[in-house]
Structures are given as structure tokens and as C-alpha cells.
Scaffold this motif. Structure first.
Motif, mmCIF file in Angstrom:
data_model
loop_
_atom_site.group_PDB
_atom_site.id
_atom_site.type_symbol
_atom_site.label_atom_id
_atom_site.label_comp_id
_atom_site.label_asym_id
_atom_site.label_seq_id
_atom_site.Cartn_x
_atom_site.Cartn_y
_atom_site.Cartn_z
ATOM 1 N N ARG A 472 35.207 36.744 84.847
ATOM 2 C CA ARG A 472 34.536 35.826 85.780
ATOM 3 C C ARG A 472 33.021 35.913 85.654
ATOM 4 N NH1 ARG A 472 34.184 31.518 87.165
ATOM 5 N NH2 ARG A 472 34.233 30.688 89.287
ATOM 6 N N LEU A 473 32.487 37.105 85.430
ATOM 7 C CA LEU A 473 31.040 37.247 85.251
ATOM 8 C C LEU A 473 30.576 36.502 84.004
ATOM 9 C CD1 LEU A 473 30.516 41.015 86.149
ATOM 10 C CD2 LEU A 473 30.053 39.016 87.584
ATOM 11 N N GLU A 474 31.369 36.575 82.952
ATOM 12 C CA GLU A 474 31.018 35.843 81.734
ATOM 13 C C GLU A 474 31.051 34.342 81.984
ATOM 14 O OE1 GLU A 474 32.348 35.515 77.023
ATOM 15 O OE2 GLU A 474 33.508 36.730 78.431
ATOM 16 N N GLU A 475 32.038 33.869 82.727
ATOM 17 C CA GLU A 475 32.128 32.441 83.033
ATOM 18 C C GLU A 475 30.931 31.971 83.861
ATOM 19 O OE1 GLU A 475 37.035 32.141 83.089
ATOM 20 O OE2 GLU A 475 35.902 32.198 84.973
ATOM 21 N N ARG A 476 30.419 32.845 84.710
ATOM 22 C CA ARG A 476 29.277 32.495 85.555
ATOM 23 C C ARG A 476 27.937 32.831 84.895
ATOM 24 N NH1 ARG A 476 29.437 31.568 91.015
ATOM 25 N NH2 ARG A 476 31.493 31.420 92.017
ATOM 26 N N ASN A 477 27.972 33.380 83.677
ATOM 27 C CA ASN A 477 26.749 33.773 82.959
ATOM 28 C C ASN A 477 25.914 34.771 83.760
ATOM 29 O OD1 ASN A 477 27.186 32.032 80.678
ATOM 30 N ND2 ASN A 477 26.569 30.302 81.978
ATOM 31 N N ILE A 478 26.611 35.710 84.374
ATOM 32 C CA ILE A 478 25.934 36.764 85.141
ATOM 33 C C ILE A 478 25.712 37.952 84.219
ATOM 34 C CG2 ILE A 478 26.136 38.370 87.077
ATOM 35 C CD1 ILE A 478 27.914 36.240 88.447
ATOM 36 N N TRP A 514 23.384 39.594 92.396
ATOM 37 C CA TRP A 514 24.845 39.623 92.313
ATOM 38 C C TRP A 514 25.365 41.031 92.582
ATOM 39 C CZ3 TRP A 514 27.657 35.359 92.298
ATOM 40 C CH2 TRP A 514 27.090 34.175 91.859
ATOM 41 N N VAL A 543 30.940 35.231 97.656
ATOM 42 C CA VAL A 543 31.020 33.982 96.907
ATOM 43 C C VAL A 543 32.473 33.704 96.534
ATOM 44 C CG1 VAL A 543 30.314 32.803 94.774
ATOM 45 C CG2 VAL A 543 28.668 34.216 96.043
ATOM 46 N N GLU A 544 33.179 34.743 96.123
ATOM 47 C CA GLU A 544 34.594 34.598 95.789
ATOM 48 C C GLU A 544 35.264 35.962 95.768
ATOM 49 O OE1 GLU A 544 35.819 33.822 91.619
ATOM 50 O OE2 GLU A 544 33.677 33.463 91.257
ATOM 51 N N LEU A 552 32.908 39.373 95.254
ATOM 52 C CA LEU A 552 31.685 39.090 94.506
ATOM 53 C C LEU A 552 30.708 38.379 95.440
ATOM 54 C CD1 LEU A 552 30.238 39.117 91.735
ATOM 55 C CD2 LEU A 552 31.224 36.861 91.310
ATOM 56 N N TYR A 554 26.604 36.992 96.263
ATOM 57 C CA TYR A 554 25.249 36.694 95.792
ATOM 58 C C TYR A 554 24.339 36.695 97.006
ATOM 59 C CZ TYR A 554 21.085 34.730 93.803
ATOM 60 O OH TYR A 554 19.783 34.566 93.404
#
Length: 560
Positions: A472-478, A514, A543-544, A552, A554
Motif C-alpha cells: 500500500r505504501l508503494e501504491e501511495r508513493n510514500i 505518514w 486514512v485507512e 495508516l 497522515y
């Protein structure tokens, strides 16, 4: 209430059943049980690529690898070797080896990351639990078919193979399903032996008893109290069947000796026929060479652990000394409501038969054994998960299966009773189906909206969602993250799983950006009193939710 019937008893004595029913009859029922197993295996397999390691898996793999590769067993003797050896066998056969790290968790992590093939090695380890799941299901089916009837046995097998607790712990490289299977097998062997202590049954009991004792030390309490329940039921049948006391005492003594000797041999072999001293024994016994001293030291370790307690969480409170109502709450919120309803129906029917003056029979055993196990567990100071009472669930499946059979065949008016049963089974299927693949974190409708306010640790958050967080972090570019994660991963291993370099969230200090926090960290802080180190996060909306066990957040910097 079930309607009275003048039909012959559905359940005959063990001797009658053995005369009239062959082992593999009816063949179609065996086929259906195998279908149940295959469907469950498919559901279990599908979770392997989703969940990263739970907290205890690396430690169990390390123990088993030491046994296989170095011929020793020294990592934290609180857990006997059978299950660890089984889960380490897959990685070992594929080329993984011990690294001799002093920490069992870091040793296990090193083994899992052998050749950079983390999920391959974790899958190979988890496959080692599946034989125990299959064994538990088949033993349950044989027991229920024998003591109830084929229909109730099929319902019991169908329930057991779809319970979230069964699917969860059958898919992990841990000890809990292994213990459930061996415990059920050893009790089944005991009740067969009690009926007729012939040599083959003595060999079966001695072997099964030895195996369960090298699976988990809980057997030292659970087996005697459950065996006592079986003995009481048989003793109550003296007026209706051949007295146990009619068997010559010499035959009893000889049979018991075979059981004891074989049990001891299996335990000794489980520790690779080790010989040495057990320093924890009192007086001169501490210097006396003994076979399998690790077995004795392991028992002492468990006793010390229970005396010291273990940090746990229940209904908003944290503590180390346990709660008498911990496991009743676990059963109430982590067992599907439809199964609880069928448990009540099945138990009421069984107890009603006894109160009507027809006496106890073998259908009473699952209920008595469940109560005995629960009663003992309620005295424990180690309250860290449903897994510690997992052996109750095969008995629950038997009772619920009989409850379903009763509702379909015996309750009047029949159309209403059958409609109720269909609705219960639909509700059960929907509840457990929607929970897939989050079987470990399953909570029924009484607690599923905010389960973290009821229970955490291995009931909800055992580190299983770390890889989902990385995805999920990769999908959100975190690429920057504060975190407090309940996990046995080392920080370099988290990076290997795909997480960005993470900073440990400091206690009592609010941070912006984050933030990922496991439910266990949210409720138990840094695992040190007063356990409120991250309470400040309660004022923020996540956030989710990642999987079921990680929030998670923010939090914008001040001034934004």
C-alpha cells in the motif's frame, strides 16, 4: 425442544458400530469429507502470498532448523520440537540451513531470507502445518461419525474446515494446529483404549500420547482433565454396558505399562535421544543424568512463564496477570454467531437426554471436555490469544454439527426448524466468507466494527499485515514513514519486504507525516506501563486500515 421419538437410538455402542460399520463406509461420506479438506486447503493456500510472517513463526522455524541441521534443541525450550521440526523441514529440504544466531527470532528471519526467497521459504514452512490440519479433520470425522451419526459427522467436518480459527492457524508455521490435531488424536486413542485395552490400542495410545506431549506442554493439563471426562462418562454407563472393572487388573496394568513405555520412548526420540542433567530439579535430582532433560526444563520454563504472567489486553485494559473471563470473551466474539447458536441447540439436546433419565453417553464427552479445557484456561496468567484454546474447536464442531442435525431431523414443527437451520448456515457462510482472507483477525458481529477495543495480540494483530502495508505504501508513493509495528521483523528485513526506511515512532511525542501503527502498539504502547505512549493518535482519524491490524495515518505539519 426436540420431539420425542420411538425410533431406535441413532447411536450405538462402540462394539456395535465396529460390528456393523466398516471403517470406510459410507464411501460417499468419506468423499465429501475429502472435498471439505480440499476446499479448505485452497482457501489456506490463497493466503500464503498475502500475509507476511506472524510474530512467532521465525522462532519456531529456528527451533526446527537447529534440530534438523545441528542435532540440537536449545532455543527457548518452552515449546517442544514436533511442530517446529515439521515447519522447518520444507526450508531445510530446499537448502536452507542454521546460521547459529543467538536470537531465535533473528535466526528464523535469516532462514526465511535464504537466497532472497522470503515468500518461497515462508510458504515451505507453512506447508508443514497442513498435515496436522488434515489429521485433525479426519480424526474429528471418525469420532463424530462413531459417537453421533454420519450426518452429524459430516456437518461437524464441514463446520470445522470452514471455521476462521481453523483456517487461520492451519495456514501458519506455528504450533497451535499441530497441538489441536495431536490432542484430538490422543483423546480419541484414549477412549478406544478405555473400551478395550488390547495391545494394538495400547500402542496407538502410547504413540499418540507421546506425540502430543512433544507438540505442546499444554497437553500436560488438557489431556488429564479431558481423559477424566471420558472416564466419568464411561463409568456412568456401568448399568447399561459391561463394567470397566470387569477387565482383569493384570490386563489393565500390562496395557498401561505398554502405554507408558511407548509414550516415554516417543518423547525421548523427539529430543533426539538426548541424555543429561536438568538443573531446575530440586536437590540431588539436579545432578542425576536423565533422558530428554530438555523436556523437563521446558516444563519448568512454562511454569515460570505462567507464574510471571504475560502482557495482554482485554476490553480496554492491559495487564500481566490474566483475567478469568479472557477466554470466555474470546469464544463470544471470535466464534461465528451461527455456530454459537448451534452449540446451544446441540448442548441442550445432549443435556436434555441426560436429565430425562436415559443416562450419559458418549455424546456428552465433547461438551465435558470443552468445559474442562476452558475451565483450566481461565486459571492461566498467559492470555494472549484464541490459539491457546484452539483444541476446544473440534469439540465445538461436533456439538454444533449435532445441533444442526437435531434442528433438521428432530425439532417440530419441522418446516420452521429447517428454515431456521438454513438461515443459520447462510449467515455462517456469509460471515466467514466475507472475512476471507483475514481469518486470523476474524471477529463476529458483536465486535467486528472495533475489535481493537476488545482484543489485540494474536487475536487481531500478530504482524501478518506487514507486507500488505509495504504494497500500500508503494501504491501511495510514500517513501518516509514513522511506525510502531508489532512484528518480529528486523528493520533491515522490513526494507527487504518493500517498506521504505522507517523511523521508530517515539513514545509520547507527536509527529507529523505518514504514520503506521499496529493495533497492539496502539493499545499497549511500547509494552511498558502505563501503556499509553501512543494514546495521542486516538485524536486523529486514520486514512485507512491496512488489512485488519494496522492503521495508516497522515498528520499534516503544523501550520498546513
Amino acid at each position: 425442544m426436540p420431539a420425542q421419538s420411538n425410533t431406535p437410538e441413532l447411536i450405538t455402542s462402540a462394539g456395535d458400530r465396529s460390528r456393523y460399520t466398516a471403517f470406510f463406509e459410507p464411501w460417499w461420506a468419506w468423499t465429501l469429507v475429502l472435498v471439505f479438506i480440499l476446499v479448505a486447503l485452497t482457501r489456506i493456500f490463497s493466503t500464503y502470498s498475502i500475509f507476511s510472517q506472524t510474530y512467532d513463526e521465525p522462532a519456531h522455524i529456528a527451533r526446527g532448523m537447529e534440530w534438523l541441521d545441528k542435532g540440537e534443541y536449545t532455543y527457548f525450550l518452552e515449546h517442544p520440537p514436533l511442530a517446529p521440526v515439521m515447519v522447518a523441514a520444507g526450508p531445510y529440504l530446499y537448502g536452507a540451513r542454521a546460521t547459529s544466531h543467538p536470537s531465535r527470532f533473528q535466526e528464523g528471519n535469516a532462514i526465511l531470507h535464504t537466497d532472497g526467497a522470503y515468500f518461497r521459504n515462508l510458504t515451505l514452512a507453512r506447508l508443514g502445518t497442513l498435515p496436522f490440519f488434515i489429521l485433525a479433520t479426519l480424526t474429528l470425522w471418525l469420532w463424530a461419525k462413531r459417537d453421533f451419526n454420519v450426518a452429524a459427522g459430516l456437518l461437524a467436518a464441514g463446520i470445522f474446515t470452514t471455521l476462521p480459527s481453523t483456517l487461520a492457524h492451519s495456514g501458519l508455521a506455528t504450533t497451535d494446529m499441530a497441538f489441536t490435531a495431536m490432542f484430538l488424536l490422543s483423546l480419541f486413542a484414549f477412549r478406544l483404549w478405555l473400551e478395550r485395552p488390547a495391545l494394538p490400542r495400547s500402542v496407538f495410545l502410547g504413540t499418540a500420547l507421546g506425540l502430543v506431549l512433544i507438540t505442546k506442554f499444554s497437553a500436560l493439563a488438557y489431556f488429564p482433565i479431558s481423559a477424566a471426562c471420558i472416564t466419568l462418562v464411561y463409568a456412568s454407563q456401568h448399568g447399561r454396558s459391561r463394567s470397566l472393572l470387569s477387565i482383569p487388573w493384570i490386563r489393565w496394568a500390562g496395557s498401561a505399562a505398554v502405554v507408558a513405555l511407548l509414550c516415554g520412548f516417543v518423547i525421548w526420540s523427539g529430543y533426539r535421544f538426548s541424555f543429561g542433567t536438568a538443573e531446575s530439579l530440586p536437590g540431588v535430582l539436579a545432578d542425576l543424568p536423565l533422558p530428554a532433560p530438555e523436556f523437563i526444563l521446558g516444563i519448568r520454563t512454562v511454569i515460570n512463564h505462567n507464574n510471571e504472567g504475560h502482557l495482554s489486553f482485554l476490553l480496554g485494559e492491559a495487564g500481566r496477570d490474566g483475567w478469568w473471563n479472557y477466554f470466555p470473551v474470546v469464544i463470544a466474539v471470535k466464534t461465528p454467531l451461527a455456530i454459537l447458536a448451534l452449540l446451544i441447540i446441540g448442548s441442550t439436546t445432549i443435556v436434555g437426554r441426560v436429565r430425562s433419565g436415559r443416562g450419559a453417553d458418549s455424546r456428552l464427552i465433547p461438551a465435558l471436555a470443552s468445559l474442562a479445557i476452558l475451565g483450566f484456561a481461565m486459571t492461566s496468567n498467559i492470555n494472549i490469544g484464541q490459539r491457546h484454546i484452539l483444541p476446544i474447536y473440534p469439540f465445538f464442531a461436533m456439538i454444533a454439527g449435532f445441533g444442526a442435525y437435531t434442528l433438521w431431523c428432530k425439532v417440530r414443527p419441522q418446516p420452521i426448524a429447517r428454515t431456521v437451520l438454513v438461515l443459520l448456515l447462510i449467515a455462517y457462510g456469509v460471515s466467514t466468507g466475507l472475512a476471507h482472507p483475514n481469518h486470523l483477525a476474524y471477529f463476529n458481529e458483536m465486535a467486528k466494527s472495533h475489535p481493537e477495543n476488545v482484543l489485540v495480540d494474536s487475536n487481531l494483530d500478530w504482524g501478518q499485515d506487514i507486507y500488505r502495508l509495504a504494497v500500500r505504501l508503494e501504491e501511495r508513493n510514500i517513501d518516509e514513514l514513522w511506525s510502531c509495528l508489532h512484528s518480529s521483523h528486523r528493520r533491515p528485513d522490513l526494507v527487504k519486504l518493500g517498506l521504505p526506511p522507517v523511523d521508530k515512532l517515539p513514545p509520547y511525542k507527536e509527529r507529523s507525516g505518514w504514520i503506521a501503527v499496529s493495533m497492539t502498539c496502539l493499545k499497549l504502547g511500547t509494552l511498558e506501563p502505563p501503556y499509553d505512549q501512543y494514546d495521542w493518535l486516538e485524536a486523529h482519524e486514520p486514512v485507512e486500515r491496512i488489512g485488519r491490524s494496522i492503521f495508516l495515518y497522515y498528520i499534516p505539519p503544523e501550520g498546513d
